[in-house]
Design an enzyme around this catalytic site. Sequence first.
Site, PDB file in Angstrom:
ATOM      1  N   SER A  24       0.809  -1.227   0.000  1.00 62.45           N
ATOM      2  CA  SER A  24       0.000   0.000   0.000  1.00 62.45           C
ATOM      3  C   SER A  24       0.843   1.279   0.000  1.00 62.45           C
ATOM      4  O   SER A  24       0.523   2.217  -0.741  1.00 62.45           O
ATOM      5  CB  SER A  24      -0.968  -0.005   1.192  1.00 62.45           C
ATOM      6  N   LYS A  73      -8.783  -5.938  11.203  1.00 68.61           N
ATOM      7  CA  LYS A  73      -9.980  -5.459  10.491  1.00 68.61           C
ATOM      8  C   LYS A  73     -11.246  -5.487  11.343  1.00 68.61           C
ATOM      9  O   LYS A  73     -12.089  -4.605  11.221  1.00 68.61           O
ATOM     10  CB  LYS A  73     -10.192  -6.277   9.213  1.00 68.61           C
ATOM     11  N   ASN A  94     -11.503  -1.899   6.498  1.00 63.60           N
ATOM     12  CA  ASN A  94     -10.119  -1.794   6.008  1.00 63.60           C
ATOM     13  C   ASN A  94      -9.702  -0.335   5.890  1.00 63.60           C
ATOM     14  O   ASN A  94      -8.629  -0.031   5.396  1.00 63.60           O
ATOM     15  CB  ASN A  94      -9.944  -2.507   4.662  1.00 63.60           C
ATOM     16  N   ASP A 110     -12.725  -3.143   0.496  1.00 61.58           N
ATOM     17  CA  ASP A 110     -12.299  -4.431  -0.070  1.00 61.58           C
ATOM     18  C   ASP A 110     -13.303  -4.961  -1.097  1.00 61.58           C
ATOM     19  O   ASP A 110     -12.924  -5.524  -2.130  1.00 61.58           O
ATOM     20  CB  ASP A 110     -12.125  -5.476   1.035  1.00 61.58           C
ATOM     21  N   GLY A 136     -14.156 -20.686   1.688  1.00 58.63           N
ATOM     22  CA  GLY A 136     -13.666 -20.169   2.961  1.00 58.63           C
ATOM     23  C   GLY A 136     -14.787 -19.492   3.731  1.00 58.63           C
ATOM     24  O   GLY A 136     -15.828 -19.136   3.153  1.00 58.63           O
ATOM     25  N   GLY A 139     -12.685 -13.989   7.704  1.00 58.77           N
ATOM     26  CA  GLY A 139     -12.965 -12.581   7.452  1.00 58.77           C
ATOM     27  C   GLY A 139     -12.952 -12.220   5.979  1.00 58.77           C
ATOM     28  O   GLY A 139     -13.816 -11.479   5.498  1.00 58.77           O
ATOM     29  N   ARG A 161     -14.296 -25.915   4.793  1.00 59.06           N
ATOM     30  CA  ARG A 161     -13.856 -27.156   5.427  1.00 59.06           C
ATOM     31  C   ARG A 161     -14.659 -27.417   6.702  1.00 59.06           C
ATOM     32  O   ARG A 161     -15.146 -28.518   6.935  1.00 59.06           O
ATOM     33  CB  ARG A 161     -12.354 -27.006   5.738  1.00 59.06           C
ATOM     34  N   TYR A 227      -2.145 -12.925  -3.813  1.00 60.61           N
ATOM     35  CA  TYR A 227      -1.396 -12.472  -4.992  1.00 60.61           C
ATOM     36  C   TYR A 227       0.103 -12.764  -4.893  1.00 60.61           C
ATOM     37  O   TYR A 227       0.901 -12.205  -5.637  1.00 60.61           O
ATOM     38  CB  TYR A 227      -1.662 -10.988  -5.288  1.00 60.61           C
ATOM     39  N   GLY A 248      -5.502 -11.472  -7.236  1.00 68.48           N
ATOM     40  CA  GLY A 248      -5.635 -10.701  -6.004  1.00 68.48           C
ATOM     41  C   GLY A 248      -4.988  -9.329  -6.077  1.00 68.48           C
ATOM     42  O   GLY A 248      -5.370  -8.421  -5.321  1.00 68.48           O
TER      43      GLY A 248
HETATM   44  P1  ATR Z   1      -9.147 -14.667   7.084  1.00 67.75           P
HETATM   45  O1  ATR Z   1      -9.663 -13.803   8.175  1.00 67.75           O
HETATM   46  O2  ATR Z   1      -7.948 -14.165   6.374  1.00 67.75           O
HETATM   47  O3  ATR Z   1     -10.210 -15.040   6.100  1.00 67.75           O
HETATM   48  P2  ATR Z   1      -9.310 -17.053   8.716  1.00 67.75           P
HETATM   49  O4  ATR Z   1     -10.411 -16.433   9.490  1.00 67.75           O
HETATM   50  O5  ATR Z   1      -8.203 -17.722   9.444  1.00 67.75           O
HETATM   51  O6  ATR Z   1      -8.591 -15.994   7.776  1.00 67.75           O
HETATM   52  O7  ATR Z   1      -9.983 -18.074   7.678  1.00 67.75           O
HETATM   53  C1  ATR Z   1      -9.221 -18.935   6.906  1.00 67.75           C
HETATM   54  C2  ATR Z   1     -10.146 -19.761   6.022  1.00 67.75           C
HETATM   55  O8  ATR Z   1      -9.342 -20.632   5.217  1.00 67.75           O
HETATM   56  C3  ATR Z   1     -11.104 -20.655   6.794  1.00 67.75           C
HETATM   57  O9  ATR Z   1     -12.322 -20.708   6.078  1.00 67.75           O
HETATM   58  C4  ATR Z   1     -10.386 -22.002   6.785  1.00 67.75           C
HETATM   59  O10 ATR Z   1     -11.245 -23.120   6.902  1.00 67.75           O
HETATM   60  P3  ATR Z   1     -11.778 -23.592   8.361  1.00 67.75           P
HETATM   61  O11 ATR Z   1     -12.909 -22.674   8.713  1.00 67.75           O
HETATM   62  O12 ATR Z   1     -12.232 -24.980   8.134  1.00 67.75           O
HETATM   63  O13 ATR Z   1     -10.600 -23.479   9.279  1.00 67.75           O
HETATM   64  C5  ATR Z   1      -9.778 -21.982   5.403  1.00 67.75           C
HETATM   65  N1  ATR Z   1      -8.619 -22.886   5.264  1.00 67.75           N
HETATM   66  C6  ATR Z   1      -7.381 -22.710   5.748  1.00 67.75           C
HETATM   67  N2  ATR Z   1      -6.558 -23.728   5.385  1.00 67.75           N
HETATM   68  C7  ATR Z   1      -7.317 -24.575   4.639  1.00 67.75           C
HETATM   69  C8  ATR Z   1      -7.075 -25.812   3.956  1.00 67.75           C
HETATM   70  N3  ATR Z   1      -5.842 -26.383   3.958  1.00 67.75           N
HETATM   71  N4  ATR Z   1      -8.087 -26.381   3.265  1.00 67.75           N
HETATM   72  C9  ATR Z   1      -9.316 -25.817   3.254  1.00 67.75           C
HETATM   73  N5  ATR Z   1      -9.622 -24.644   3.877  1.00 67.75           N
HETATM   74  C10 ATR Z   1      -8.646 -24.038   4.559  1.00 67.75           C
END
Ligand code: ATR
Length: 286
Positions: A24, A73, A94, A110, A136, A139, A161, A227, A248
Amino acid sequence: MTRQISAKTVVAGVAGQPVAHSLSPLLHNAWLEAAGIDGVYVAFAPPADNFREFAQGLRGGAIRGINVTLPFKEAALSISRRATPRAEAAEAANLLLFEPDGTITADNTDGLGLLAAFALQAPGFDPKAGPVVILGAGGAARGAAAAFKLAGAPEVRIVNRTQAKAEFVAGALGEVGRAFPLDQAVAALQGAQAVVNATSAGLTNGGRLEIPLSATPEAAVIMDMVYTPLVTPFLAEAQALGRKTVDGLGMLVGQARPSFEAFFGRAPPDGVDVRALALKALGAAG
Ligand code: ATR
């Protein structure tokens, strides 16, 4: 040309922990210099558990505002007296603006950045035209889901997951939200017109994201919020399938533009290839 710091210099910045990798300052300072604006954009790395005290210190006109990145955030939103609907919808900010009367206003650019990246790199994409899939439920995923909902997506499918988290995020979206566990990704990808990777898989040693992208329609647009590298393994797989991709870095530049305007009162100048500058910096870093 070296910019002068004057008695009227407007100060803005970015806060993150860590922040040393942030692009940034590079983007904003390149725009400031090209526009001849008497401003400066710096980076702050407050202690991870001390964001409130840090932000209190910036209030009342000390500096104009800051962008906020991980892990601040959610804290940024919670310390603000006012928040825009898009920051409320993303449950994260953000961008914080420090008004002279001491008020802190939270915003979130964002989502605008995400949609700007699609507009630039996948020009035919219309968020209203069909279901979108977010991979995912953290956040980053919440922010992307909120942006697509606000842009009129008829259905936002959350694939995660941990299914309970997918259900929580989809539930917050109301009628347009639908949750899928990772082992039902094929069903989620059917008929999807966009798929956004908002997981942290691949960023850490958490391993690669195994998603059957071949189940998407041929016209689907595939995006990765990560990215580094610019073409992630996820995007490389999409390209090998012949799918259009969005990266990204497009989102990073896309969120920086409205942030710049909020800090300095005018849009970034044309004619500065900030994407090329960022790519050069990433190349040097990698
Ligand atoms: P952020 O705030 O950057 O989004 P986060 O809150 O830690 O980060 O979320 C990470 C996301 O990546 C989650 O959805 C996580 O899945 P879980 O909720 O099951 O933990 C997902 N994630 C991380 N590693 C992963 C993997 N190897 N395979 C699938 N999903 C994954």
